[in-house]
Design a protein around this motif. Structure first.
Motif: not given
Length: 1491
Positions: A76, A78, A131
Motif C-alpha cells: 500500500p 501509506d 484506495d
C-alpha cells in the motif's frame, strides 16, 4: 494481416516475472522486510554525493535485494517504501543510458539482463490499489518518464530488452485500461500518458529494433480492449497523422501539399526512421485500432474479458450494460476516430483542412453553443500553398460547438467538424492536389471503414443488407467490405438484451456525419477521365439516398455533412450521379427556403450550409433544359416510404424538375441574408433566365423545322403535363405565401414569366433590404443589366418597373445623410446609372412614354445638379437658378454619361458605319483624301470652340462631289465629349423640288419676237387715198399744165437725168434697207446693251461665318470673357498654325468614346504546364475540341485589325480610321483560308474577335507563339483533307451563331504576314502617334481546360508577359508605376467541358470588396447555349467593377472634356473682337500660305 502468427497474450498472462519470494511469506513479514531493506537504499539515493558507491557489490546481493524491491512495489502507498522502491529502480534502469556510481556494479556489467527483470517487477506498481491516491499516479508517471528516457537515450539496449519493454508497456496499459473506466480513477488520469508512452516507445522500437509480427498482433488485440478510453483514439490519431505526414513527403514528393501537424506531434516520429520503416510502421499503426466502426457498437466494445468479468455482480445477476458511464463516451470516441480517418483522407487528397479536435455534441454542450452567425470575409491569402494543418488536441470541448465558436471568432484556426474543408465564409474551396491518388486507391484503403460508419444505425430497408446484389458489389470490387458495423446496428443490437438502442438515439450522428462528409470529399476529388469501380459508386449513391432523407427519421448532422461536402459533386462526371438529383432537390427544398435553419444551427454554421446548398443548386439548374424529356431512374426511394403508391417510385423527366429548382432558387433569394450567398443566387438567376430564353428561341426554330429526335419538343408551352409531373413529387416549398402555388408554376414555365418574376423580386429587394449593402447592390444591378439583354418579349410595364426601381434606388442613395456619403456609396450610384444606360439602350422605346422619360431625366438632373427642379412640396426651381451641388464628381460624370446616352445613342446604335465605332469615321485627312478639290489641305479648316467643350473644324470649300456647288455649303467636324461627328451642311434657299433639279435661280425673260405671224399683202402705197381720183377736175385744176405739155428737148434731157438719179437712189435705199434688215435679223433679242437685268447670284461664300451667325454663336456677348470665371468665352477661335495642334487633335481622336476591355483566350490540353505548349494549341483546329471553336465564335465576330475602327486588344492598332489598304491580293487570301491556322488567326495581328454594344467594346484575342505564319503556309496543303474542325472558322459562312445578333455572314480577307508576340506590338506603334493614358488596365483571361486538375498548373505569370494591351505602359497613367497587374489580381475564368455536354466554371484572381462578380460564379455549371453570353457578361461586369474600384479612372467623356480644355488653353487665338470679326471675312489660311 497477422492471422498466421501467434499472439503473445498467453505469454503475458503466464509470465511470473513480477512475483517475489516474499509473496510466499505472510503479508506482515514481507512488509517489514521491504521497509527495512529498501529504506537505506532509498535514503542513500537522496543523500548520496557524487562518487559515493552503491552498498550492493555482488550479483547475489543485487538479486536478493531485487526480490525485496519487487515485493515492496505491491505494498500500500501509506508509507515511503513504494516510493523508495520506485526511486531505486528508476535509478538502476539508467544503467542502459549512463552508468552512475549509485548503480550496483553487477547491474552496470549486465544492464540488459537486470533491466528486463526490473521492468517486469515494475508492473506491480501499476496494479490498481483499493484506495488509489495521487501518490500512485505520481509514481506511475515517474516510471513512465524513466522508461521514456530509457527508450530515447539508450544505445546499448538489446532486442530482448526492447521486447520486454514493449510487453511491459502493453501489460501495464492492459492492467489499467482494459477494465470499464471508473469515474476519477487512476486509469482515467493516466490513460493519456500511458498510451502516449506506449506509442512513443513503440515508434522508437520500430526505428531501432523493428517488432516482430507477434508483437504487432498482440498490440492490436490489446488496443482493441482499451478503445472505450478517449485517449486511445486521440493518441492513435496523433501518431497516424504524424506518420502520414512523413509518408506523404517521400511518397508524393515535395510538390505535394505538405500535411502540416504540430511540432509536438511530429516529434513522435524519430528523425532517423527511414522511408521503408515509415511505410511499414504506417500501415501497421493504421490497423492498430482494428475496425474503428466497432466504436459505434457498445455490444462489441463491452464484449472484452474485463467487461465480462464485471457484468456479474455479487448476486450473479446481470448488470445493465448502459449503466457503465464509459460507454456513454463511445459516440465521442467514434467521432474522434472518424475525424482522424477524415484527416488522413484529406491529407492524401492534398486538401487543406485544419483539424479541430473536440467532442461531439451532447445535449449539455449544445445549449452552450454561441448562436452567432457572423461571417468572415478575410481574403484567401493563405490558400495557395494549401497546407494541411492539424491543430493541437484540445480535450473535453464540444465537437461542433467549440469548433463553430472558434470558426466564427478565429477563422484560420479551426473549422466546424461538419464543414467543408477550409470553407471559411467567402474563401474559395481549395482544389485537391493534382498528384493525389485515385479514388479507388483511397477507398481500397479506407472505404470499408467509411462506408460502414456511414450506415451506422441506419434503418435500411429489410432486403438491402441481405440483397444478393450487395454481395455481388463486394465481390466485384475485390474488396472485403467490413459489414460488421452496419449489421451489428440492425441484428446484434436488436438481439442483445443487455443493450437498449433507445439509450443512444442520435449520439452517433457526429461520427456518421464525418464519415459521410469524408466519402463525399473523396468522390468529389475524382480526376477528369478517372474510372471508379461501380461497387463503390453504387454504395456511395446508397449512402447519399440514405443521408438525404427528409422523412420522419431525417438525420440533420448527416444531411448537413453531405450537403457541405458535396458542392462539386455534379461537376465531376461521376457515372450515374443524376440518379440522386431528385433526392438532392428534396433536401434543398428543406434547407434553402428555411430562413432560420433552427434544426441545423446546433451542428453547422447556417451560412455555410446555405452556401453549399446554393453551390449544389448552381450545378443542378442547367440539367432540366439539358436533358429535357429524358427520364431519371428513381431507385430505392419508394422503399423508404410506407406508401407503396408513392410518386417516388415513378420516374420523372428532368424537365419536370425545372419548376421545383426555380422555386428553390426564388425561395432561397427571399430568405437569404448573407451577401456572398445572395450574389451566387443572383448569378444563377441570370443563368436560368437566359438559358430559358435561348432554349425557347431554338425550340421554336426546331419545332418549325420538325425532327423526331427533338429533345425540346416537350418544352413547347402547350404542354400542360409539366405542372402535373412536378406536382406529383414532393410539394415544393413556396415562400410566396401571397400567391397560389399553381400561379407560381404557370409563371415560371416560360422565359418571359421567369424574367418578370426575377425583375419583380430583384427590384423589390434592391429598394428595401439590399440598398444598404454595396456588394449585393452591385450584383443586383449587374443582374438587372443582364436581364435587360435577354431577348424575350415582356410587357412594357415590367420593363418600366425595372427602370423606375433603379431611379428610386439612385434617389434613395443620393438622399442619405452626408456622413454616410463615401466612395463606396458613390460607386453604388455610378453602377445604378450604368444599369439605367443598359436598360435604355436595350429598350429605347421605353422613353416614348412620357412618364418614363420624365422620371429618367429627373434622375439625370438629380445626378448632375444634386437636386430636382420640381419637388412635390416646393415650387419649381429653374435649372439656371440652382446652385450645382452633386453628390460627387463621379456621380455627376455618371449622370452626364447617361444624358449623353439618352440624347445621342438611343435609337442611333449601331450606326450605318457599324457597331465598331459610335463616332463618324471621318476626320480632316479623310475629307482631304476624298474631296475632288486639289487645293484643300489641312490648313483649309477653320477651328472654333463652343462653350469650352466642343471643337468645330469647318471646311468652307465644297467637297466637289454630290453637293451643289452653287449653294453655300460647309463641312463641320464636331469633336465633343461623346466623340467625333461629321456634318456636311448646305444652306437650302429653294424648295426641295427645285434643289432636286439642280437649277439655280434665273429671272423670267421677255418673249422672243415672231415675224412670221399672220398674212403679208403686197400693197402699193399711195400718197393720197383712192377717192381723190374720183373727184372731177375743175378749171382751176387744169390751169397748171402737165409736164409733158411743156417739156422740150432741153427739159427732156434734164428730166431723164433726174429720173436716172432717182432710180439709182431707190436702188441704193432698197439695198440699205435690206442690209439693215439682215443686220437686225442677225442681232440677239433682247439687246444686251439696253436690256435691264437682275444682279448675278453670289458664287463665293464665307460659310463659316454664315454658320456661326445663323446658329446664334456670333454675338458680342459670346466673344466677351465671362466675369468671375477663368473659363474662356462661349466662342473661341483656335490657331491651327501653332506647332503641335494637329498632334493634339489626333490625341483627342485616340481617346475612346466607350470603355474598352480585353479578353485573352487560352486552350490548355490535358497535362500541359508551360506557356509555349498552351500557345501552340491554337495553331491547328484539329487538336482542340470543336466546342471550343464554337464557343469562340459565340463571343464576338471576326474583324480585320487593319480596317477596324474600334478596340483591337492593343493600343497601337486601335481606333484607326485611315489605314485601310485596298491592295490586298485575293489569291493570297484563298491560300490562308484553305490552310488550317486554327484559332491563332485571331491573335490580334491581322484578325481579332470583337464585340460591341452601345456602352462598351471588347476584343477577344487568342495569343499564339512567336513565329512566322508563313512557315506554316509552306507546309503541305494536303493536311487539310484530314478531318479538321477548321471548317468551323471559315465555316462562319455556313453556321448560324448561337447568341450573337451582330454576326457578319462573311469572313474578312486575311493577308499572310509575320506573327509577332503581343508584347512586341508596342514596337509597331506608328511614328508620331502618342498613346493617351487609358486608366486601369482591364483584361480578363478565359482558359479552356480539358482536365480540371490542370488549373493548378496554369502558368499565369508566364502568360501575363505574353498578353500586353499597351495600356499598362502609356504615359502619365497611374498604372505605369507598376509594369503589370500582379498575377493574383488578374481575373481568370476557367471553363472545363463535362462529358454531359455542360461546362464547369472556375473563377480565380478576383480580390477585394469588388471580388464577387456575376453572372458566372465559382463552381457553376453552364449550358452550351448560354456559355458565350454569360462569359461575355461576366467580363463586362468584372471590368466595370475594376473601373469602379480604381481611383485613377475617369469616364471617356471626362477625359475628352479635359483634353478639349487643354487644347483650348494651348491653341486659343487671343484676338480682339474687331480682329476676330475681320478674320471671319478673310480667306482662311492666308497667313499660312503667305508668310
Amino acid at each position: 494481416m497477422y492471422s498466421e502468427w501467434r499472439s503473445l497474450h498467453l505469454v503475458i498472462q503466464n509470465d511470473q516475472g513480477n512475483t517475489s519470494v516474499l509473496h510466499s511469506y505472510p503479508e506482515n513479514v514481507g512488509r517489514e522486510v521491504a521497509n527495512a531493506v529498501v529504506r537505506p537504499l532509498g535514503q542513500a539515493l537522496i543523500t548520496s554525493s557524487v562518487g559515493s558507491e552503491s552498498i550492493l557489490k555482488t550479483d547475489k546481493e543485487v538479486k536478493w535485494t531485487m526480490e525485496v524491491v519487487c515485493y515492496g512495489l505491491t505494498l500500500p502507498l501509506d508509507g515511503d517504501t513504494v516510493k523508495y522502491c520506485v526511486d531505486v529502480y528508476t535509478d538502476w534502469i539508467m544503467a542502459l543510458v549512463l552508468p552512475k556510481d549509485s548503480i550496483p556494479l553487477p547491474v552496470i556489467k549486465e544492464p540488459n539482463l537486470y533491466v528486463q527483470s526490473i521492468l517486469k517487477h515494475l508492473q506491480n506498481l501499476f496494479v490498481p490499489r483499493p484506495d488509489p491516491g495521487s501518490s500512485q499516479i505520481r509514481l506511475c508517471l515517474q516510471v513512465l518518464k524513466a522508461v521514456q528516457k530509457l527508450a530515447h537515450e539508450s544505445t546499448i539496449m538489446a532486442r530482448e530488452t526492447w521486447e520486454v519493454l514493449l510487453l511491459f508497456l502493453l501489460q501495464i496499459n492492459d492492467t489499467l485500461l482494459a477494465a470499464p473506466t471508473v469515474q476519477g480513477g487512476i486509469a482515467e488520469n493516466l490513460a493519456e500518458k500511458l498510451i502516449g508512452v506506449l506509442f512513443e516507445v513503440w515508434l522508437l522500437a520500430c526505428t531501432r529494433c523493428f517488432p516482430t509480427p507477434p508483437y504487432w498482433k498482440t498490440a492490436k488485440e490489446m488496443v482493441a480492449n482499451w478503445r472505450h478510453h478517449p485517449a486511445v483514439v486521440e493518441q492513435w490519431s496523433k501518431v497516424i497523422c504524424a506518420l502520414t505526414s512523413r509518408l506523404l513527403r517521400f511518397t508524393y514528393g515535395p510538390s505535394f501539399p505538405p500535411f502540416k501537424i504540430p511540432d509536438e506531434d511530429a516529434g513522435l516520429i524519430p528523425l532517423e526512421m527511414d522511408n521503408e520503416c515509415v511505410a511499414q510502421t504506417w500501415f501497421r499503426f493504421l490497423h492498430m485500432l482494428s475496425n474503428p466502426v466497432d466504436l459505434s457498437n457498445p455490444a462489441i466494445i463491452s464484449s472484452t474479458p474485463k467487461f465480462q468479468e464485471q457484468f456479474l455482480n455479487v448476486s450473479g445477476m446481470t448488470q445493465e450494460l448502459n449503466h457503465y458511464p464509459c460507454l456513454k463516451h463511445l459516440p465521442q470516441i467514434f467521432f474522434r476516430a472518424m475525424r482522424g480517418i477524415s484527416c488522413l483522407v484529406d491529407a492524401f487528397l492534398g486538401i487543406s483542412r485544419p483539424r479541430s479536435d473536440s467532442a461531439p455534441p451532447t445535449p449539455v454542450n449544445r445549449l452552450s453553443m454561441p448562436q452567432s452567425t457572423a461571417t468572415n470575409t478575410t481574403p484567401p491569402h493563405n490558400r495557395r500553398h494549401r497546407a494541411v494543418t492539424v491543430n493541437k488536441v484540445t480535450m473535453k470541448t464540444s465537437t461542433v460547438t467549440a469548433a463553430h465558436a472558434s470558426k466564427v471568432q478565429h477563422p484560420p484556426s479551426s473549422t466546424s467538424p461538419l464543414s467543408s474543408p477550409n470553407q471559411t465564409s467567402s474563401e474559395p474551396r481549395p482544389l485537391p492536389a493534382p498528384r493525389r491518388p485515385k479514388v479507388n486507391s483511397i477507398l481500397n484503403l479506407f472505404g470499408s471503414w467509411l462506408f460502414d460508419a456511414a450506415f451506422v444505425h441506419c434503418k435500411l430497408h429489410n432486403g438491402i443488407n441481405r440483397d444478393s446484389s450487395m454481395t455481388a458489389i463486394a465481390t466485384q470490387a475485390s474488396v472485403e467490405f467490413r459489414r460488421k458495423g452496419s449489421q451489428m446496428s440492425t441484428d446484434t443490437m436488436a438481439s442483445n438484451p443487455m443493450f437498449d438502442a433507445s439509450e443512444f438515439p442520435d449520439n452517433y450522428e457526429a461520427g456518421r456525419a464525418e464519415a459521410c462528409g469524408t466519402l463525399c470529399r473523396i468522390f468529389c476529388s475524382k480526376k477528369t477521365g478517372e474510372e471508379i469501380l461501380p461497387a463503390y459508386l453504387s454504395r456511395f449513391y446508397m449512402l447519399l439516398i440514405q443521408g438525404l432523407q427528409i422523412a420522419d427519421f431525417v438525420c440533420h448532422p448527416v444531411l448537413a455533412s453531405v450537403i457541405l461536402n458535396s458542392p462539386p459533386l455534379f461537376c465531376c462526371d461521376l457515372k450515374g450521379i443524376d440518379v440522386v438529383v431528385p433526392y438532392f432537390i428534396s433536401a434543398l427544398e428543406t434547407i434553402l427556403p428555411d430562413r432560420e435553419l433552427s434544426k441545423f444551427k446546433i451542428y453547422v454554421n447556417p451560412t455555410e450550409l446555405r452556401r453549399a446548398s446554393i453551390n449544389i443548386l448552381l450545378s443542378l439548374l442547367p440539367l432540366p433544359h439539358h436533358f429535357g424529356t429524358i427520364k431519371s431512374e428513381v431507385v430505392l426511394e419508394g422503399k423508404f416510404s410506407n406508401d407503396e403508391s408513392s410518386a417516388y417510385d415513378k420516374p420523372v423527366t428532368f424537365l419536370s424538375l425545372k419548376l421545383r429548382l426555380v422555386n428553390i432558387l426564388i425561395g432561397a433569394l427571399q430568405t437569404e441574408t448573407d451577401p456572398n450567398n445572395t450574389q451566387m443566387i443572383l448569378g444563377a438567376m441570370l443563368n436560368i433566365v437566359q438559358d430559358s430564353a435561348l432554349l425557347e428561341a431554338i425550340g421554336c426554330q426546331m419545332e418549325t423545322n420538325g425532327g423526331e429526335n427533338n429533345l425540346f419538343k416537350s418544352h413547347s408551352r402547350t404542354n400542360s403535363g409539366i405542372s402535373t409531373a412536378s406536382g406529383g413529387s414532393t410539394e415544393p416549398t413556396t415562400p410566396d405565401s401571397e400567391r397560389p402555388a399553381q400561379a407560381l408554376l404557370r409563371d415560371y414555365d416560360t422565359a418571359a414569366g421567369l424574367l418578370i418574376r426575377s425583375i419583380h423580386l430583384v427590384t423589390q429587394r434592391l429598394n428595401s433590404q439590399w440598398r444598404q449593402d454595396m456588394s449585393i447592390s452591385l450584383a443586383a444591378l449587374e443582374l438587372l443589366s443582364g436581364l435587360a439583354k435577354v431577348k424575350v418579349v415582356v410587357d412594357p410595364a415590367d420593363r418600366k418597373r425595372a427602370i423606375s426601381s433603379v431611379c428610386s434606388y439612385i434617389v434613395y442613395q443620393c438622399s442619405r445623410p452626408a456622413p454616410l456619403h463615401s466612395r463606396d456609396l458613390h460607386s453604388m450610384i455610378v453602377a445604378a446609372f450604368q444599369c439605367l444606360c443598359v436598360w435604355l439602350t436595350e429598350h429605347p422605346d421605353m422613353l416614348d412614354e412620357k412618364d418614363c422619360l420624365k422620371e429618367v431625366l429627373e434622375i439625370v438632373e438629380l445626378g448632375i445638379s444634386g437636386s430636382k427642379s420640381k419637388n412635390s412640396e416646393q415650387e419649381v426651381k429653374y435649372k439656371g437658378d440652382k446652385e450645382p451641388n452633386p453628390a460627387s464628381m463621379r456621380v455627376k460624370d455618371a449622370a452626364e454619361a447617361t444624358l449623353t446616352c439618352i440624347m445621342q445613342l438611343l435609337g442611333a446604335f449601331p450606326s450605318p458605319s457599324g457597331p465598331a465605332s459610335p463616332c463618324s469615321l471621318v476626320n480632316e485627312t479623310t475629307l482631304i483624301k476624298y474631296s475632288r478639290l486639289p487645293t484643300i489641305n489641312k490648313h483649309s479648316f477653320r477651328y472654333f470652340v463652343l462653350d469650352n467643350s466642343v471643337i468645330l473644324a469647318m471646311l468652307e470649300q465644297p467637297l466637289g462631289n454630290e453637293q451643289n456647288d452653287s449653294f453655300p455649303s460647309v463641312t463641320v467636324l464636331i469633336r465633343g465629349t461623346s466623340g467625333r461627328f461629321a456634318w456636311a451642311q448646305q444652306l437650302c434657299l429653294l424648295p426641295r423640288g427645285a434643289k432636286a433639279n439642280q437649277k439655280t435661280f434665273v429671272p423670267e425673260p421677255r418673249p422672243a419676237p415672231k415675224n412670221d405671224v399672220g398674212l403679208k399683202h403686197t400693197v402699193k402705197q399711195r400718197p393720197f387715198p383712192e377717192e381723190v381720183d374720183k373727184i372731177p377736175f375743175v378749171k382751176a385744176d387744169l390751169s397748171i399744165p402737165d409736164l409733158h405739155e411743156i417739156v422740150n428737148q432741153e427739159l427732156e434731157e434734164r428730166h431723164e437725168k433726174l429720173r436716172n438719179g432717182m432710180a439709182q437712189q431707190i436702188v441704193f435705199e432698197t439695198s440699205i434697207d435690206q442690209r439693215s434688215e439682215e443686220e437686225w435679223r442677225k442681232k440677239s433679242f433682247p439687246d444686251p446693251v439696253t436690256e435691264c437685268k437682275p444682279p448675278p447670284a453670289a458664287q463665293e461664300f464665307q460659310t463659316a461665318r454664315l454658320f456661326l451667325s445663323h446658329f446664334g454663336f456670333l454675338s458680342l456677348e459670346a466673344l466677351k470673357e465671362p466675369t468671375n470665371s477663368r473659363l474662356p468665352p462661349h466662342l473661341v477661335a483656335l490657331d491651327s498654325a501653332l506647332p503641335g495642334f494637329f498632334d493634339d487633335l489626333g490625341y483627342l481622336d485616340l481617346l475612346p468614346c466607350r470603355p474598352f476591355d480585353t479578353v485573352f483566350i487560352f486552350y490548355m490540353k490535358a497535362g500541359q504546364k508551360t506557356s509555349q505548349e498552351i500557345l501552340k494549341n491554337m495553331e491547328s483546329s484539329r487538336i482542340v475540341q470543336p466546342h471550343f471553336l464554337e464557343f469562340l465564335l459565340s463571343l464576338g465576330w471576326p474583324v480585320d485589325v487593319g480596317k477596324h475602327p474600334g478596340w483591337t486588344g492593343h493600343v497601337s492598332t486601335s481606333w484607326s480610321i485611315n489605314c485601310c489598304s485596298d491592295e490586298e491580293g485575293p489569291e493570297q487570301d484563298d491560300l490562308i483560308i484553305s490552310e488550317d491556322v486554327g484559332a491563332s488567326i485571331f491573335n490580334g495581328q491581322k484578325k481579332v474577335l470583337y464585340y460591341a454594344d452601345a456602352l462598351t467594346e471588347i476584343a477577344f484575342v487568342v495569343p499564339s507563339p512567336v513565329e512566322s505564319l508563313t512557315d506554316s503556309l509552306e507546309s503541305s496543303v494536303s493536311d487539310q483533307e484530314s478531318d479538321s474542325n477548321m471548317d468551323l472558322l471559315p465555316g462562319i459562312l455556313k453556321q448560324q451563331p448561337l447568341t450573337l445578333e451582330l454576326f457578319p455572314n462573311h469572313t474578312d480577307n486575311l493577308n499572310p504576314s509575320h506573327r509577332l508576340s503581343p508584347t512586341s506590338r508596342s514596337k509597331r506603334t506608328p511614328q508620331g502617334r502618342t498613346i493617351p493614358p487609358m486608366g486601369p488596365e482591364t483584361k480578363v483571361y478565359v482558359v479552356w481546360v480539358e482536365r480540371y486538375d490542370d488549373i493548378e498548373n496554369f502558368p499565369l505569370p508566364d502568360l501575363v508577359s505574353e498578353t500586353s494591351t499597351g495600356v499598362e505602359t502609356t504615359a502619365n497613367s497611374s498604372t505605369s508605376l507598376r509594369s503589370t497587374i500582379p498575377e493574383k489580381e488578374v481575373p481568370v475564368i476557367f471553363i472545363h467541358p463535362l462529358n454531359t455536354g455542360l461546362f464547369r466554371i472556375k473563377l480565380q484572381g478576383a480580390t477585394g470588396k469588388f471580388n464577387m462578380v456575376i453572372p458566372l460564379v465559382d463552381g457553376m455549371i453552364v449550358s452550351r447555349r448560354a456559355l458565350g453570353f454569360l462569359v461575355r457578361q461576366t467580363v463586362i461586369n468584372i471590368c466595370r467593377r475594376k473601373r469602379l474600384e480604381s481611383d485613377s479612372y475617369n469616364p471617356p467623356h471626362v477625359r475628352r472634356k479635359q483634353k478639349i480644355a487643354d487644347i483650348v488653353n494651348k491653341y486659343r487665338n487671343r484676338q480682339l473682337e474687331p480682329e476676330f470679326y475681320t478674320s471671319l471675312f478673310q480667306e482662311v489660311g492666308l497667313k499660312n500660305c503667305n508668310p
